[in-house]
Enzyme design. Structure first.
Site, mmCIF file in Angstrom:
data_model
loop_
_atom_site.group_PDB
_atom_site.id
_atom_site.type_symbol
_atom_site.label_atom_id
_atom_site.label_comp_id
_atom_site.label_asym_id
_atom_site.label_seq_id
_atom_site.Cartn_x
_atom_site.Cartn_y
_atom_site.Cartn_z
ATOM 1 C CG ASN A 9 -10.123 8.800 0.159
ATOM 2 O OD1 ASN A 9 -11.200 9.078 -0.383
ATOM 3 N ND2 ASN A 9 -8.985 8.687 -0.518
ATOM 4 C CE LYS A 11 -8.515 4.655 -1.620
ATOM 5 N NZ LYS A 11 -7.222 4.341 -2.151
ATOM 6 C CG HIS A 94 -5.306 10.460 -2.830
ATOM 7 N ND1 HIS A 94 -5.073 9.380 -3.643
ATOM 8 C CD2 HIS A 94 -5.624 9.948 -1.603
ATOM 9 C CE1 HIS A 94 -5.246 8.257 -2.944
ATOM 10 N NE2 HIS A 94 -5.582 8.577 -1.710
ATOM 11 C CD GLU A 96 -6.392 6.211 -5.177
ATOM 12 O OE1 GLU A 96 -7.485 6.780 -5.038
ATOM 13 O OE2 GLU A 96 -6.018 5.274 -4.444
ATOM 14 C CD GLU A 166 -2.689 8.878 1.704
ATOM 15 O OE1 GLU A 166 -3.414 8.152 2.382
ATOM 16 O OE2 GLU A 166 -3.024 9.341 0.611
ATOM 17 N N GLY A 172 -3.742 0.952 -0.851
ATOM 18 C CA GLY A 172 -4.632 -0.059 -1.430
ATOM 19 C C GLY A 172 -3.946 -1.362 -1.770
ATOM 20 C CB SER A 211 -2.376 -0.899 3.627
ATOM 21 O OG SER A 211 -2.514 -1.004 2.219
#
Ligand code: PEP
Length: 252
Positions: A9, A11, A94, A96, A166, A172, A211
């Site tokens: 991904n 992003k 996701h 985010e 996740e 991140g 990560s």
């Protein structure tokens, strides 16, 4: 035996020039025939990347999709548009998107359904925040996020899907769930699906994200219910992403 699955991904990162360079550096991926590898670039690069990976088993996924078919939804991209551009599926839910765009379980399930109706593969992302983990709510949170799809669309809806666990606190941040922590959640997610349909649960690929890097991939992939990885930051570095994909292939 579930076929390993790894996706990168990007992003909101990259450019046409960077995509070209990265694709060149990732050419070895074409030889990893025993795993599914997907690239998840920003939408402006779909066509360029699709063109470059033509004839290989590499697939392009979108980072999100609209739950609507067409109409007055400025800025949105429909499942039909993804399909038209040769995109194979999309991430939905996701963290985010949940955090910065207020996408709730209901919206995520609607996006999942829109993809299925277009014949595309959804990648359903679930995960708990640090506060939820510390409050002992991990399993209830991820089960709720999964059940939003299962209860409304049935276990057969997962046939062409991938489930990505996740943990939000690991995305991140450089913090990774340990293989044992991740395995425990993956096994619980599989049990949630098995309560609806045991065969569907056994076939479902459940991948870990948060990560993941070359140095921790092997330990994660050694776990019986971890079938691959959704990789963010490390997917922008060819040597890291290649090493993660090789670790997935070796875990077969
Ligand atoms: C992600 O974006 O889904 C992700 C897991 O990011 P990172 O690997 O950078 O934590």
């Amino acid at each position: 035996m579930r076929r390993p699955w790894v996706a990168g991904n990007w992003k909101m990162n990259g450019s046409q020039a960077q995509a070209q360079t990265l694709l060149g550096e990732l050419s070895e991926l074409r030889e990893l025939s025993e795993i599914d590898v997907c690239l998840v670039p920003p939408a402006p690069y779909w066509l360029q990347i699709n063109d470059a990976v033509k004839g290989s088993s590499l697939r392009v996924l979108a980072q999100t999709v609209s739950e609507y078919d067409s109409g007055a939804y400025t800025g949105e991209l429909s499942s039909a548009m993804l399909k038209d551009c040769g995109v194979s599926g999309a991430l939905v839910g996701h963290s985010e998107r949940r955090q910065f765009y207020a996408e709730n379980d209901y919206v995520v399930a609607a996006k999942f359904k829109a993809l299925r109706q277009a014949g595309l593969s959804p990648v359903l992302c679930v995960g708990e925040t640090l506060a939820e983990r510390e409050a002992g709510e991990t399993l209830s949170v991820v089960s709720r996020q999964l059940l939003a799809v299962l209860e409304s669309q049935g276990p057969e809806a997962l046939a062409n899907a991938v489930l990505a666990y996740e943990p939000v606190w690991a995305i991140g941040t450089g913090l990774t769930a340990s293989p044992i922590q991740a395995q425990a959640v993956h096994a619980s997610l599989r049990a949630v699906v098995a309560a609806f349909d045991a065969d569907c649960a056994a076939a479902l690929r459940i991948v870990y994200g948060g990560s993941v890097k070359a140095s921790n991939a092997q330990g994660l992939f050694a776990m019986p219910d971890i079938d691959g990885a959704l990789v963010g930051g490390a997917s922008l570095q060819a040597t890291e992403f290649l090493a993660i994909c090789r670790a997935a292939q070796q875990a077969l």
